[in-house]
Write an enzyme that holds these catalytic residues in place. Sequence first.
Site, short mmCIF file in Angstrom:
data_model
loop_
_atom_site.label_atom_id
_atom_site.label_comp_id
_atom_site.label_asym_id
_atom_site.label_seq_id
_atom_site.Cartn_x
_atom_site.Cartn_y
_atom_site.Cartn_z
N GLU A 1 31.49 27.86 48.90
CA GLU A 1 31.67 28.83 47.92
C GLU A 1 31.62 28.36 46.64
O GLU A 1 32.16 27.21 46.35
CB GLU A 1 33.03 29.38 48.00
CG GLU A 1 33.59 30.53 47.12
CD GLU A 1 34.77 30.99 47.21
OE1 GLU A 1 35.52 30.85 48.46
OE2 GLU A 1 35.62 31.54 46.26
N GLU B 1 34.94 33.58 36.84
CA GLU B 1 36.15 33.85 37.47
C GLU B 1 37.46 33.57 36.27
O GLU B 1 37.25 32.80 35.30
CB GLU B 1 36.49 33.07 38.67
CG GLU B 1 37.77 33.33 39.43
CD GLU B 1 37.93 32.56 40.83
OE1 GLU B 1 38.56 33.12 41.62
OE2 GLU B 1 37.47 31.40 40.64
#
Length: 525
Positions: free
Chosen positions: A130, A135
């Site tokens: 990932e 974020e």
Amino acid sequence: MLHTLLLALAGLVSLSTAGYVLEDDYTEDQFFSMFDFFTDADPTNGYVTYVDQTTAQSSGLISTNNGSIYMGVDHTNVATGLGRNSVRLTSTKTYTHGLIILDLDHMPGGVCGTWPAFWTVGANWPNAGEIDIIEGVNSQVGNSMALHTASGCSITNNGLFSGSISTSNCFVNAPGQAMNAGCQILASNDGASYGTQFNQGQGGVYATEWTSSDISIWFFPRSGIPSDISSGTPDPSTWGSPMGSFEGGCQIDEFFSNHQIVFDTTFCGDWAGNVWSTDATCGSKASTCQDFVQNNPSEFQDAYWSVNSLKVYQSLGGETGNNATSSALPFGPTASVSAGVPWNSGVSGVSQQSWSTPTVSDVPTAGFSRGGNGRFTKTFGNGAADFALAAAASTFAATGATATAIASSSPSAMVAAAVESDGAVVEAAAATTVVADFSQPEITAAAAVATEAFVADDSNGNVNVEYVTVTALGYDDFDSSTGGEKKRGVSVSEEGDMSRVKRHMQAHRHMHRHLFKHGVGSVEE
């Protein structure tokens, strides 16, 4: 001439830098059709209900307008059930390697209770990895970037990026650090890279380069976007230091493959909820994150993505990573295979490339993964060497000749293949040297547009190329502006040779489709 052609092909395989060509453009009119809408429960326990496309459109959570794509959350109703309505989009296509460039006017970050992210993820999480590109949570200042992997991947500070490493072990269950923390690089010294300051500056561009050697992320504010990005000819080698660069104790191709692109905005959950009370700005608004998110819908009017463009590029002829040492031949826009991956030659005397197990660090961490939502993608071929072999076959088929092709897992190990005049590759054997024929003109061009090579051992331990699908373009395929003059002595000696090649390709087209779907194992000898 043929030996010289082989040396030219070997030179193509050893290139270390190349440009990028556009593979996918997520344009306004096609954007939502290129994604699936995730509607399962949030894997990170967020206070959110992910809705389908029909619901999102009817309730105004998604829209397009004047070239901009809007993805927001419900900001008119008190939340009920699993939580506030939002969307999570997952690309229908997967990618291995590439350059992902996202131009945003606005992001959901900086709003209390929110946990937005722009990321990529592979199937069977975390085994295929990932990559968290954007974020953050609550009133966070500066972007957070991270990788999440299976055991055996870590990063080190090479001093070539502007962010700071918060955690260095990418393994989601690494001892001594928080569950699912991964390896994290923070851009806390660049407030404009995330949230409120990002939006106040009219956004900017995020560029993520994924090669066999590293994964690097750049951020450019609106006033500092490189001209090569704006012109559609991106060249990361001219961009200066990235904001984050993930490399060190990690063989990238072992831990990352076949990723989907994801946008989502969740609320509270394992990260934003758990740090609610420690956020001085947000903690004073309500006793808990869920209470705030549930009862204050108007607070989330600015919790939206506004996308100007999303483009995915693939390298033309090789990798452009900072430490790239090998390259693949050009391939079509639906292929996502690059050189530099471990491969098994299948040839007696040529060993499989092996990777040492990296050392990881046990560093206390914070930060969380949102889990995977990838789907299995079938891939064929064994890296750069097989592509080189297939490309050689395609070039020799066009000349109607038989020759020796180079395809290797290292500069010293070579594989020889016999190619008949109809383009069939009939056998391959280990070789250690190739003698060049310098009496012939130098060949510098032969672009393999698409290749599919399948190699297997026969009962005698030899390697036979069972099937090769190639589409190759050489100088002879194009007439020059001077009335069809040929370049550098590359020619098809007789029209009949090219006709035979075309007939062979046409006759086996149905087999090409079958093998693409089912692989070599489904074809009986």
